[in-house]
Design an enzyme around this catalytic site. Structure first.
Site, PDB file in Angstrom:
ATOM      1  N   ASP A 131      37.907  46.182  35.787  1.00 46.96           N
ATOM      2  CA  ASP A 131      39.036  47.081  36.000  1.00 46.96           C
ATOM      3  C   ASP A 131      38.577  48.539  36.012  1.00 46.96           C
ATOM      4  OD1 ASP A 131      41.665  47.691  36.467  1.00 46.96           O
ATOM      5  OD2 ASP A 131      42.317  47.445  34.406  1.00 46.96           O
ATOM      6  N   ASN A 142      47.114  40.736  43.363  1.00 48.40           N
ATOM      7  CA  ASN A 142      46.547  41.862  44.120  1.00 48.40           C
ATOM      8  C   ASN A 142      47.097  41.976  45.548  1.00 48.40           C
ATOM      9  OD1 ASN A 142      43.244  41.792  42.527  1.00 48.40           O
ATOM     10  ND2 ASN A 142      45.040  43.036  42.052  1.00 48.40           N
TER      11      ASN A 142
HETATM   12  C1  FPP Z   1      40.392  46.608  39.554  1.00 45.92           C
HETATM   13  O1  FPP Z   1      40.377  48.007  39.709  1.00 45.92           O
HETATM   14  C2  FPP Z   1      39.509  45.953  40.504  1.00 45.92           C
HETATM   15  C3  FPP Z   1      39.926  45.164  41.526  1.00 45.92           C
HETATM   16  C4  FPP Z   1      41.344  44.886  41.793  1.00 45.92           C
HETATM   17  C5  FPP Z   1      38.999  44.546  42.475  1.00 45.92           C
HETATM   18  C6  FPP Z   1      37.600  44.276  42.022  1.00 45.92           C
HETATM   19  C7  FPP Z   1      36.711  44.390  43.200  1.00 45.92           C
HETATM   20  C8  FPP Z   1      35.443  44.880  43.212  1.00 45.92           C
HETATM   21  C9  FPP Z   1      34.721  45.231  41.982  1.00 45.92           C
HETATM   22  C10 FPP Z   1      34.695  45.150  44.479  1.00 45.92           C
HETATM   23  C11 FPP Z   1      34.475  44.017  45.418  1.00 45.92           C
HETATM   24  C12 FPP Z   1      33.982  42.766  44.793  1.00 45.92           C
HETATM   25  C13 FPP Z   1      32.909  42.071  45.224  1.00 45.92           C
HETATM   26  C14 FPP Z   1      32.605  40.757  44.606  1.00 45.92           C
HETATM   27  C15 FPP Z   1      32.015  42.551  46.281  1.00 45.92           C
HETATM   28  P1  FPP Z   1      41.765  48.772  39.920  1.00 45.92           P
HETATM   29  O2  FPP Z   1      41.845  49.151  41.353  1.00 45.92           O
HETATM   30  O3  FPP Z   1      42.891  47.950  39.388  1.00 45.92           O
HETATM   31  O4  FPP Z   1      41.514  50.037  39.016  1.00 45.92           O
HETATM   32  P2  FPP Z   1      42.620  50.906  38.270  1.00 45.92           P
HETATM   33  O5  FPP Z   1      43.160  50.065  37.150  1.00 45.92           O
HETATM   34  O6  FPP Z   1      41.823  52.074  37.762  1.00 45.92           O
HETATM   35  O7  FPP Z   1      43.637  51.300  39.301  1.00 45.92           O
END
Ligand code: FPP
Length: 234
Positions: free
Chosen positions: A13, A61
């Site tokens: 996250d 998501n």
């Molecule tokens: C949460 O951050 C993360 C995600 C919803 C997606 C995770 C994806 C990756 C790490 C990149 C792609 C993955 C691979 C396997 C290549 P958020 O956007 O919810 O962060 P926030 O809470 O700060 O808004």
């Protein structure tokens, strides 16, 4: 470093906040997050972790803006294409959990190819949770179990935890020993609801794109000091 968790699961996250703090679009945060995936995999390999499960895309998501969803799917396809040779040479076996057939065709196909191309990887299993939800996993398991019961393949009176667990997405993988959540929130967010029953939880304020080797080692060292009881207080 002793003992090393066999299975580490991570809720990655903080990509969005990482980007916002820099005045960048969220997609840039996810891109930096993909680099942190590569780094995390290297550390897990170095430590001798057997399974690394990453929460890459949840069933919730899809509610994000279409542009962010497609950026995430694009990153996944790019990650698979660019890392496949390295995954093969380093003994990484790619697996997925989740309703992956519901992903856009390019992502679903790239995953199927990468899973089959890395099937003989013997060093570590990189298990990507994609279109994954813990409740969806339990509902999917119940659905298949009910179908087997209706077909006479399973006796409902004999259904216990062991029988049920065989219907989960990855019944052959051990349960996670350590769950790491970056970004500081103290919640499970519908991740591995069955499998995390006895897992040690480590939450860090570090945002996922900043999750370094040192951060990973700190989490594993902290895990090493825990006394695991599995409900047994004797
Ligand atoms: C949460 O951050 C993360 C995600 C919803 C997606 C995770 C994806 C990756 C790490 C990149 C792609 C993955 C691979 C396997 C290549 P958020 O956007 O919810 O962060 P926030 O809470 O700060 O808004």
């Amino acid at each position: 470093m002793n003992p090393v968790p066999r299975h580490v699961a991570i809720i990655m996250d903080g990509n969005g906040r990482w980007a916002e703090r820099r005045g960048l679009p969220r997609s840039q945060g996810h891109r930096a997050g993909a680099d942190a995936v590569t780094r995390g995999l290297e550390v897990a390999l170095e430590l001798g972790v057997e399974v690394l499960t990453l929460y890459a895309f949840s069933t919730e998501n899809w509610k994000r803006p279409a542009s962010e969803v497609s950026a995430l799917m694009g990153l996944l396809v790019e990650f698979l294409a660019s890392k496949l040779p390295e995954m093969r040479s380093k003994g990484v076996r790619l697996r997925t959990i989740g309703r992956t057939s519901g992903l856009p065709a390019a992502a679903a196909n790239a995953l199927l190819n990468a899973v089959s191309d890395t099937a003989d990887g013997g060093k570590i299993t990189l298990n990507l949770a994609l279109n994954y939800g813990g409740r969806a996993e339990l509902a999917d398991a119940a659905k298949r179990l009910a179908a087997d019961a209706a077909a006479g393949k399973v006796d409902p009176r004999k259904v216990d935890e062991g029988v049920f667990a065989r219907y989960l997405y990855a019944p052959d993988l051990p349960d996670p020993d350590l769950l790491i959540r970056t970004g500081g929130e103290m919640r499970l967010s519908n991740f591995l609801l069955w499998e995390l029953a006895y897992t040690e939880i480590y939450v860090t304020d570090c945002l996922w794109p900043d999750f370094s080797r040192e951060e990973f080692l700190r989490a594993v060292e902290n895990y090493g000091k825990r006394e695991r009881r599995f409900g047994n207080h004797a």
